[in-house]
Every structure is written in structure tokens, then in C-alpha cells.
Design an enzyme around this catalytic site. Sequence first.
Site, PDB file in Angstrom:
ATOM      1  N   GLY A  12      79.732 -12.231  60.701  1.00  0.00           N
ATOM      2  CA  GLY A  12      80.323 -13.102  59.694  1.00  0.00           C
ATOM      3  C   GLY A  12      81.683 -12.587  59.252  1.00  0.00           C
ATOM      4  O   GLY A  12      82.162 -11.543  59.702  1.00  0.00           O
ATOM      5  N   ASP A  13      82.330 -13.343  58.390  1.00  0.00           N
ATOM      6  CA  ASP A  13      83.641 -12.969  57.840  1.00  0.00           C
ATOM      7  C   ASP A  13      84.696 -12.802  58.933  1.00  0.00           C
ATOM      8  O   ASP A  13      85.621 -11.999  58.807  1.00  0.00           O
ATOM      9  CB  ASP A  13      83.562 -11.665  57.018  1.00  0.00           C
ATOM     10  CG  ASP A  13      82.497 -11.729  55.941  1.00  0.00           C
ATOM     11  OD1 ASP A  13      82.520 -12.691  55.153  1.00  0.00           O
ATOM     12  OD2 ASP A  13      81.637 -10.830  55.890  1.00  0.00           O
ATOM     13  N   LYS A  16      86.618 -17.693  59.755  1.00  0.00           N
ATOM     14  CA  LYS A  16      86.278 -19.069  60.131  1.00  0.00           C
ATOM     15  C   LYS A  16      86.997 -20.097  59.280  1.00  0.00           C
ATOM     16  O   LYS A  16      87.288 -21.203  59.744  1.00  0.00           O
ATOM     17  CB  LYS A  16      84.758 -19.287  60.025  1.00  0.00           C
ATOM     18  CG  LYS A  16      83.960 -18.569  61.101  1.00  0.00           C
ATOM     19  CD  LYS A  16      82.497 -18.933  61.063  1.00  0.00           C
ATOM     20  CE  LYS A  16      81.784 -18.374  59.870  1.00  0.00           C
ATOM     21  NZ  LYS A  16      81.711 -16.909  59.833  1.00  0.00           N
ATOM     22  N   GLY A  17      87.298 -19.756  58.019  1.00  0.00           N
ATOM     23  CA  GLY A  17      87.893 -20.733  57.109  1.00  0.00           C
ATOM     24  C   GLY A  17      89.163 -21.349  57.653  1.00  0.00           C
ATOM     25  O   GLY A  17      89.307 -22.583  57.690  1.00  0.00           O
ATOM     26  N   LYS A  18      90.094 -20.511  58.089  1.00  0.00           N
ATOM     27  CA  LYS A  18      91.372 -21.018  58.608  1.00  0.00           C
ATOM     28  C   LYS A  18      91.160 -21.847  59.863  1.00  0.00           C
ATOM     29  O   LYS A  18      91.746 -22.925  60.019  1.00  0.00           O
ATOM     30  CB  LYS A  18      92.312 -19.849  58.895  1.00  0.00           C
ATOM     31  CG  LYS A  18      93.565 -20.272  59.668  1.00  0.00           C
ATOM     32  CD  LYS A  18      94.413 -19.100  60.098  1.00  0.00           C
ATOM     33  CE  LYS A  18      95.455 -19.522  61.118  1.00  0.00           C
ATOM     34  NZ  LYS A  18      96.363 -18.445  61.496  1.00  0.00           N
ATOM     35  N   GLY A  40      81.221 -18.256  52.295  1.00  0.00           N
ATOM     36  CA  GLY A  40      82.521 -18.400  51.645  1.00  0.00           C
ATOM     37  C   GLY A  40      83.631 -18.732  52.615  1.00  0.00           C
ATOM     38  O   GLY A  40      83.844 -18.020  53.589  1.00  0.00           O
ATOM     39  N   HIS A  41      84.327 -19.847  52.383  1.00  0.00           N
ATOM     40  CA  HIS A  41      85.512 -20.213  53.162  1.00  0.00           C
ATOM     41  C   HIS A  41      86.677 -20.427  52.203  1.00  0.00           C
ATOM     42  O   HIS A  41      86.516 -21.085  51.176  1.00  0.00           O
ATOM     43  CB  HIS A  41      85.283 -21.530  53.932  1.00  0.00           C
ATOM     44  CG  HIS A  41      84.383 -21.382  55.114  1.00  0.00           C
ATOM     45  ND1 HIS A  41      83.913 -22.467  55.827  1.00  0.00           N
ATOM     46  CD2 HIS A  41      83.868 -20.293  55.717  1.00  0.00           C
ATOM     47  CE1 HIS A  41      83.150 -22.037  56.820  1.00  0.00           C
ATOM     48  NE2 HIS A  41      83.102 -20.732  56.758  1.00  0.00           N
ATOM     49  N   THR A 130      73.110 -11.945  48.927  1.00  0.00           N
ATOM     50  CA  THR A 130      74.010 -12.391  47.867  1.00  0.00           C
ATOM     51  C   THR A 130      73.250 -12.794  46.609  1.00  0.00           C
ATOM     52  O   THR A 130      73.869 -13.211  45.633  1.00  0.00           O
ATOM     53  CB  THR A 130      74.834 -13.597  48.343  1.00  0.00           C
ATOM     54  OG1 THR A 130      73.949 -14.636  48.777  1.00  0.00           O
ATOM     55  CG2 THR A 130      75.751 -13.210  49.484  1.00  0.00           C
ATOM     56  N   GLN A 224      78.071 -17.500  58.305  1.00  0.00           N
ATOM     57  CA  GLN A 224      77.695 -16.139  58.708  1.00  0.00           C
ATOM     58  C   GLN A 224      78.109 -15.884  60.164  1.00  0.00           C
ATOM     59  O   GLN A 224      79.115 -16.402  60.618  1.00  0.00           O
ATOM     60  CB  GLN A 224      76.200 -15.894  58.482  1.00  0.00           C
ATOM     61  CG  GLN A 224      75.797 -15.795  57.027  1.00  0.00           C
ATOM     62  CD  GLN A 224      75.369 -17.118  56.449  1.00  0.00           C
ATOM     63  OE1 GLN A 224      74.759 -17.944  57.101  1.00  0.00           O
ATOM     64  NE2 GLN A 224      75.678 -17.333  55.183  1.00  0.00           N
ATOM     65  N   THR A 239      70.507 -12.780  57.905  1.00  0.00           N
ATOM     66  CA  THR A 239      70.320 -13.893  56.983  1.00  0.00           C
ATOM     67  C   THR A 239      69.001 -14.579  57.320  1.00  0.00           C
ATOM     68  O   THR A 239      68.284 -14.159  58.229  1.00  0.00           O
ATOM     69  CB  THR A 239      71.517 -14.860  57.041  1.00  0.00           C
ATOM     70  OG1 THR A 239      71.468 -15.762  55.944  1.00  0.00           O
ATOM     71  CG2 THR A 239      71.549 -15.639  58.354  1.00  0.00           C
ATOM     72  N   LYS A 304      83.134  -5.369  49.178  1.00  0.00           N
ATOM     73  CA  LYS A 304      83.967  -4.700  50.175  1.00  0.00           C
ATOM     74  C   LYS A 304      83.265  -4.717  51.528  1.00  0.00           C
ATOM     75  O   LYS A 304      82.059  -4.485  51.617  1.00  0.00           O
ATOM     76  CB  LYS A 304      84.237  -3.256  49.738  1.00  0.00           C
ATOM     77  CG  LYS A 304      85.194  -2.512  50.639  1.00  0.00           C
ATOM     78  CD  LYS A 304      85.457  -1.110  50.110  1.00  0.00           C
ATOM     79  CE  LYS A 304      86.425  -0.351  51.017  1.00  0.00           C
ATOM     80  NZ  LYS A 304      86.693   1.016  50.501  1.00  0.00           N
ATOM     81  N   LYS A 331      93.034 -12.281  63.098  1.00  0.00           N
ATOM     82  CA  LYS A 331      93.492 -11.048  62.456  1.00  0.00           C
ATOM     83  C   LYS A 331      94.073 -10.025  63.429  1.00  0.00           C
ATOM     84  O   LYS A 331      93.975  -8.810  63.200  1.00  0.00           O
ATOM     85  CB  LYS A 331      92.373 -10.431  61.617  1.00  0.00           C
ATOM     86  CG  LYS A 331      92.032 -11.261  60.374  1.00  0.00           C
ATOM     87  CD  LYS A 331      91.297 -10.446  59.340  1.00  0.00           C
ATOM     88  CE  LYS A 331      91.268 -11.165  57.998  1.00  0.00           C
ATOM     89  NZ  LYS A 331      90.657 -10.342  56.943  1.00  0.00           N
TER      90      LYS A 331
END
Length: 430
Positions: A12-13, A16-18, A40-41, A130, A224, A239, A304, A331
Site C-alpha cells: 500500500g501507499d 495510487k492517488g495521483k 487514504g488518497h 487503523t 491497500q 488487511t 510514519k 516516486k
Amino acid sequence: MANVVVVGSQWGDEGKGKIVDWLSERADVVVRFQGGHNAGHTLVVDGVSYKLSLLPSGVVRQGKLSIIGNGVVFDPHAFVAEKKRLGEQGVSITPESLRIADNASLILSLHRELDAIRENAATGTKIGTTRRGIGPAYEDKVGRRAIRVMDLADPDILPERVERLLAHHNPLRRGLGVAEVAAETILSELTSVAAEITPYIDRVWKLLDERRKAGARILFEGAQGTMLDIDHGTYPFVTSSNTVSGQAAAGSGMGPGSLGFVLGITKAYTTRVGEGPFPTELTDEIGQFLGEKGHEFGTITGRKRRCGWFDAVLVRQAVAINGMTGMALTKLDVLDGLDELKICVGYRLDGKEIDYLPATLGATERLEPIYETLEGWKETTAGARRWSDLPAQAVKYVRHIEELVGAPVTLLSTSPEREDTILVRDPFQD
């Protein structure tokens, strides 16, 4: 035109949002097919940032139909709060722009409480959830005692549904040493929000079938990552749902033959939030460098993230499990300035070399990564929009990743800005 399934190929992380935002602009329908409001996106549209956790990314764009599929566990109060927050930013969410599957299961306050009780317990396995009730809600779904979205439209049957649910939860709560929940409390919780939910309820499987036959471009938005999948991830530190591409069919009601292009979002290094094995984790100054430069904090939780080198073994396994057509590598710019880069190309387990991530927790905790070392680059990749803008060593790094994991890079992201993307192949044109 191909429909597109977006999944995370790590823990995850992956950014994906962009990528989902970039794709949702080209889609007609955007579908969430698993998870809950722990996903979260962050989307940036015309300079405005929108933080989404439950709603599909299509809601921030006019003319798109967004769908919450049956594979999602749906918190009605979180929905109302997110809808209100987006409304304050000028985003109008109406039944014309959003549909919620009638057979999706609900997250209630008792699920959130149970999640927190377990995480706070001094004994047992600490998963690092979470605490939003996702896992307990899925437990009730497979236990065939869940209250579903469709039940909100039929107040006459709600008391019976609540009693059946509490017949499980109240003995459990007594065993945990916490007070029982009164049926009236849950009924009030549901009836207070029902009128805000019922206009959005629909037979999603039928709606998607109609849109598919009409030629709509459909984007399936996962949450995720593959290694958090309940079956294929680093169990039990996973998850509570299937996060892999196959769930796009089961979690939306569309047949698997309609899915099309599977795009795996893949970070150019590796991160993980919470507990669990992480073979390439770096706890030194390089790990700190990646975390700081990559702004590695959770969108929703602020937690973090742990950071490490790119793990080609893990991603190659994700490519196979998901049947990935291509990757969106994100990234890359975070790696700018490092003298050398390492890629994990295998593991050593009890002195033996292996080329897969074992399914057993004990084995994953004993893994030693086998690294290849590549030369880094001092030039910047940030903002690059063409291959020719990239340093030669950066191109070499990307090409080597493709070779090691067995999937081509379809999109390459070089900054958080949506236009800083090198498009190799449009997934919707597959």
C-alpha cells in the site's frame, strides 16, 4: 477500449492517488471494490487538494459516475462526514454522481470499538490496524450476521438484524470485560443516518453491466496493496479483504472477463505502515532519507512509514498474483542524489536461496535479502515528462526493474504533480 483495474503491488501507499486521479479523468465510471474508509488518497485538481478515504476518486470530477461496490465495508457516518467535508470544498455529491451497492456490509460503532479494544490489548498479536472497524465488519460479513446497506431502506427488519448481530457481539464484549451494547443504541445509530444513505442505494452489478454494454470506460480503484491481501499477503499482518485484481470482479458484480488492463502501482523503493515483516527495511540514515524526502506519512492516519530498498522478489510475486499488464512506477525522484541504489533480487532463508516471499510468518522474519547494487545519479528526475529528460542511470534503474519483475512500466511518475508523468502506454487504449 479496455476497462482498467488499479492495484497496489507492495504494502500500500504506493502513490495510487495521483495515478487514479490521472486515470479517472479519462474514465466514465470509477468503482471502489474493497476496503473501507481506511484507504487514504490525496488528489490535486486545479490546484485544490482533496483527501478521500471512502469515496471513489471520480467524485471530484464532474460528469463521472462513482460507485461503492459490494466488496467495500461501508461506514454510513464516515460517508456523511466525508460528503460534508467535500461539499465545503465545492464538490457536490448526488445520487446522479454516486451509487452505493445495496449488498455492501455496514461498519458500526461496535466494530470500531472492538477494533480499538483488540489493538490496545496487552496480549495477542498487534496487527497495526487503523482502528476504524474494518476487520470486525468483514468478520460479521463472512459470519453472515452483518447489517447491509439495503437494510437501511427497510426499518421493519432492522430490529431483527440488530438482535442477530448483538447475539454475537454482546457475549464477545462480556468476555473482553466491556459493557454490552443495547439494541436501541444501534437502531438509533442506523435510523439517524438512513435517510441520507437510501437515495444512493442501487443494484450496482446491474448498473455496471448496462454501462459496460454501452461502451463506458470503467476504472476499478483498489485500496491497500497486494502484500496486505488477506490470502496472499504477510498474514496475519494484513488487511481484512482481498486487495488483488480478482477482487475487482467479486467486489463489484462484474465478470472477470470484463476487467481488461491490470495496472500495478509500484513505488521505486519500498514502504510499509504498521507491524509485520519487511525484508528490505532500512533503519539507517538512508531509510531516514527516503522517509523524509518521500514525505512518508499516512494520508489519513499520519502514521510514519517504514522505508527500504526496492524488493523485486515481492513485486514479481505481485505481478503473477494479479496478472499485471503493466506498472505505474512512482516516486522515482525520491532516489535522486543517492550514490548507489540496491535492489533485492532474492532471499536467503536458513542458508538456502529462494525467489519468493514465504507464506509463513516465521520464515518471512528469518529472510536475508540478496542485493544487486546499481550506480545512482546526481541529476534530478523531478518533473521529467519524457524519457529523454531522465539521467541515463535512472533509465537503467527503471529498465532493470522491468526485467526483474516481468512487467513493463506503463506510466512513470516523477513528482506529486499529476502532469509530471511519462506515459508509455494508455491503459484505456489497450
